[in-house]
Design an enzyme around this catalytic site. Structure first.
Site, mmCIF file in Angstrom:
data_model
loop_
_atom_site.group_PDB
_atom_site.id
_atom_site.type_symbol
_atom_site.label_atom_id
_atom_site.label_comp_id
_atom_site.label_asym_id
_atom_site.label_seq_id
_atom_site.Cartn_x
_atom_site.Cartn_y
_atom_site.Cartn_z
ATOM 1 N N THR A 42 -11.759 0.727 -1.234
ATOM 2 C CA THR A 42 -10.773 1.830 -1.529
ATOM 3 C C THR A 42 -10.908 3.038 -0.999
ATOM 4 O O THR A 42 -12.082 3.164 -0.465
ATOM 5 C CB THR A 42 -10.647 1.812 -3.189
ATOM 6 O OG1 THR A 42 -11.988 2.219 -3.731
ATOM 7 C CG2 THR A 42 -10.110 0.756 -3.729
ATOM 8 N N TYR B 106 9.936 4.110 7.594
ATOM 9 C CA TYR B 106 9.468 2.675 7.677
ATOM 10 C C TYR B 106 8.776 2.543 9.071
ATOM 11 O O TYR B 106 9.274 2.894 10.111
ATOM 12 C CB TYR B 106 10.901 1.832 7.563
ATOM 13 C CG TYR B 106 11.005 1.114 6.130
ATOM 14 C CD1 TYR B 106 9.833 0.379 5.606
ATOM 15 C CD2 TYR B 106 11.997 1.216 5.148
ATOM 16 C CE1 TYR B 106 10.086 -0.162 4.286
ATOM 17 C CE2 TYR B 106 12.012 0.759 4.120
ATOM 18 C CZ TYR B 106 11.215 -0.064 3.549
ATOM 19 O OH TYR B 106 11.258 -0.512 2.469
ATOM 20 N N ARG C 287 -5.377 7.322 -3.223
ATOM 21 C CA ARG C 287 -5.444 6.229 -3.814
ATOM 22 C C ARG C 287 -4.882 5.092 -2.819
ATOM 23 O O ARG C 287 -3.890 4.788 -2.844
ATOM 24 C CB ARG C 287 -4.538 6.144 -5.171
ATOM 25 C CG ARG C 287 -4.901 4.990 -6.015
ATOM 26 C CD ARG C 287 -4.227 5.141 -7.256
ATOM 27 N NE ARG C 287 -5.161 6.056 -8.098
ATOM 28 C CZ ARG C 287 -6.400 5.722 -8.954
ATOM 29 N NH1 ARG C 287 -6.347 4.722 -9.271
ATOM 30 N NH2 ARG C 287 -7.120 6.587 -9.282
ATOM 31 N N ASP D 15 -17.241 -5.935 -0.646
ATOM 32 C CA ASP D 15 -16.331 -4.827 -1.132
ATOM 33 C C ASP D 15 -16.943 -3.687 -1.566
ATOM 34 O O ASP D 15 -17.694 -3.689 -2.550
ATOM 35 C CB ASP D 15 -15.712 -5.507 -2.587
ATOM 36 C CG ASP D 15 -14.348 -4.527 -3.023
ATOM 37 O OD1 ASP D 15 -14.622 -3.472 -2.703
ATOM 38 O OD2 ASP D 15 -13.951 -4.934 -3.871
ATOM 39 N N GLU E 140 7.155 -0.912 9.575
ATOM 40 C CA GLU E 140 6.627 -2.429 9.530
ATOM 41 C C GLU E 140 6.140 -2.506 11.011
ATOM 42 O O GLU E 140 6.680 -2.449 12.068
ATOM 43 C CB GLU E 140 7.759 -3.280 9.259
ATOM 44 C CG GLU E 140 7.985 -3.417 7.924
ATOM 45 C CD GLU E 140 9.323 -2.970 7.584
ATOM 46 O OE1 GLU E 140 9.734 -1.727 8.298
ATOM 47 O OE2 GLU E 140 9.938 -3.237 6.730
ATOM 48 N N LYS F 198 -12.350 6.508 -4.517
ATOM 49 C CA LYS F 198 -13.435 6.938 -5.361
ATOM 50 C C LYS F 198 -14.643 7.852 -4.811
ATOM 51 O O LYS F 198 -14.137 9.068 -4.629
ATOM 52 C CB LYS F 198 -14.156 5.561 -5.417
ATOM 53 C CG LYS F 198 -13.232 4.343 -6.359
ATOM 54 C CD LYS F 198 -13.862 3.100 -6.620
ATOM 55 C CE LYS F 198 -12.930 2.239 -7.348
ATOM 56 N NZ LYS F 198 -12.010 1.565 -6.490
#
Ligand code: DSN
Length: 412
Positions: free
Chosen positions: A223, A51, A232, A197, A53, A226
């Site tokens: 992203t 973790y 991903r 985007d 954060e 692609k």
């Protein structure tokens, strides 16, 4: 440690089947690609256990020294390939990256102006069932009905009349270059933010084959899976003056702990994107898309806007009397994977459609070139012309297997 095969043969078996499907099929879905083994290795690493954060040097939990190292490296590499003042590599996906931008720049109810989904836009650019369409007042621009390209004069007219707080550029199914400088001018004229985007074209941007939106937009999202060929996931680039707001919106605004194994895989993908081989690959992706589109056109299929500048294009199937949905199903039976897609001014619904979208990023990763594109155009034409003929479909399936066997997918 026991292997996956021993612990869970069912899951193992399903993964193996998918591996075989990817190996044997011709993957023409424009948003997909095959990552390198290095990316897969980073994503499958022990970093999934931690973790983290917060941000480097400012974590909520202890034991994050290596998480800081990996996140700092990913940011440094993203800045190296895209430029940009501030980068956040924590968004789990493109959708979450986009959400963080909206939350950082807008209040609920503010107006945005974006490309209509029916003309190639994206779900998160204001579709009524998506959070973006539910939270914001959405106005759309479309495409010129002759050229099927963005008409910048029309965008300016719409911007003047709608006075949006934010203008969006970027698309999921638009094959032409977007003039971000013009979008900047339009946004300035009406006092709007410009948000780009670049998810589909990020790899082409790195290679200099597509204009970079980074100098022009306050916010750029992407992203990573692609044309960029990473894991991903997503990331955000913004101007320094929005850095704090963006970071606050990603965490704690939208997400909790970042997926540090995926952040590591993004760092690897950014490194790979710096190589000369990656640039060469992107050149081939575009050459392949042009060749595939040209060859389909020679067979009498209409290519939306008459061609492509990118890795993707849309095929209008109206003169073949077959819907996009049926075409995608029968191509899939021949192991050619595509998706149905609305074409500009489509008279059918999004579940039927009059077109299919094809992309060459994945097949180019396998090493395919112009010669193979000619063959693939023949396969597609043959399946579409003999819709419903199982014999022909099976023959093409065997041909596809012969071709994919020649270009094995060893997760390069
Ligand atoms: N689903 C992606 C695409 O196919 O373009 C976008 O999120």
């Amino acid at each position: 440690m026991k292997s996956l095969r021993e612990v869970d043969p069912k899951v193992y078996g399903i993964i193996k089947k998918e591996e075989k499907r990817q190996e044997n099929n011709l993957e023409l879905i424009a948003s997909e690609n095959f990552t390198s083994s290095a990316v897969l290795e980073a994503q499958g690493s022990c970093l999934t256990n931690k973790y983290a954060e917060g941000y480097s040097g400012r974590r909520w939990y202890d034991g994050c020294e290596f998480m800081d190292d990996i996140e700092t490296l990913a940011i440094k590499r993203a800045k190296k390939i895209f430029g940009g003042e501030h980068v956040n590599v924590q968004p789990h996906s493109g959708s979450q990256a986009n959400m963080a931008v909206y939350f950082a720049a807008l209040d609920v109810g503010d107006r945005i102006l974006a490309l209509d989904l029916a003309c190639g836009g994206h779900l998160t650019h204001g579709h009524r069932h998506n959070f973006s369409g539910r939270l914001y007042d959405v106005a759309c621009y479309g495409l010129d009905n002759k050229t099927e390209m963005i008409d910048y004069d029309e965008v300016l007219k719409l911007a003047r009349s709608h006075k949006p707080k934010m203008i969006l550029a970027g698309a999921s199914a638009y094959s032409r270059k977007i003039d971000f400088k013009k979008f900047r001018k339009i946004a300035d004229e009406v006092g709007a933010y410009l948000f780009v985007d670049m998810a589909h074209v990020a790899g082409l941007v790195v290679a200099g084959l597509y204009p970079s939106p980074v100098p022009y937009a306050e916010f750029v999202t992407s992203t990573t899976h692609k044309t960029l060929r990473g894991p991903r996931s997503g990331f955000i680039i913004c101007k320094n003056k929005f850095a704090k707001r963006i970071d606050m919106q990603v965490f704690p605004g939208i997400q909790g702990g970042p997926l540090m194994h995926v952040v590591a895989a993004k760092a690897v993908a950014f490194k790979e994107a710096c190589s000369a081989a990656f640039k060469k690959y992107q050149h081939q992706v575009v050459k392949n898309a042009k060749t595939l589109a040209d060859n389909l056109e020679k067979k009498g299929l209409r290519i939306v806007s008459g061609g492509t500048d990118t890795h993707l294009f849309l095929v209008d199937l109206q003169n073949r009397n077959i819907s996009g949905a049926d075409a995608a199903i029968c191509l899939d039976r021949a192991d050619i994977t595509v998706n149905k897609n609305l074409i500009p001014f489509d008279s059918t619904s999004a579940t039927i459609t009059s077109g299919i979208r094809l992309g060459t990023a994945a097949i180019t990763t396998r090493g395919m070139k112009e010669k193979e594109m000619e063959k693939i155009a023949e396969f597609i034409d043959c399946v579409l012309s003999s819709y419903g003929d199982d014999k022909i479909c099976n023959r093409i399936k065997r041909e596809v297997l012969k071709l994919t066997n020649k270009f094995p997918l060893h997760n390069k």
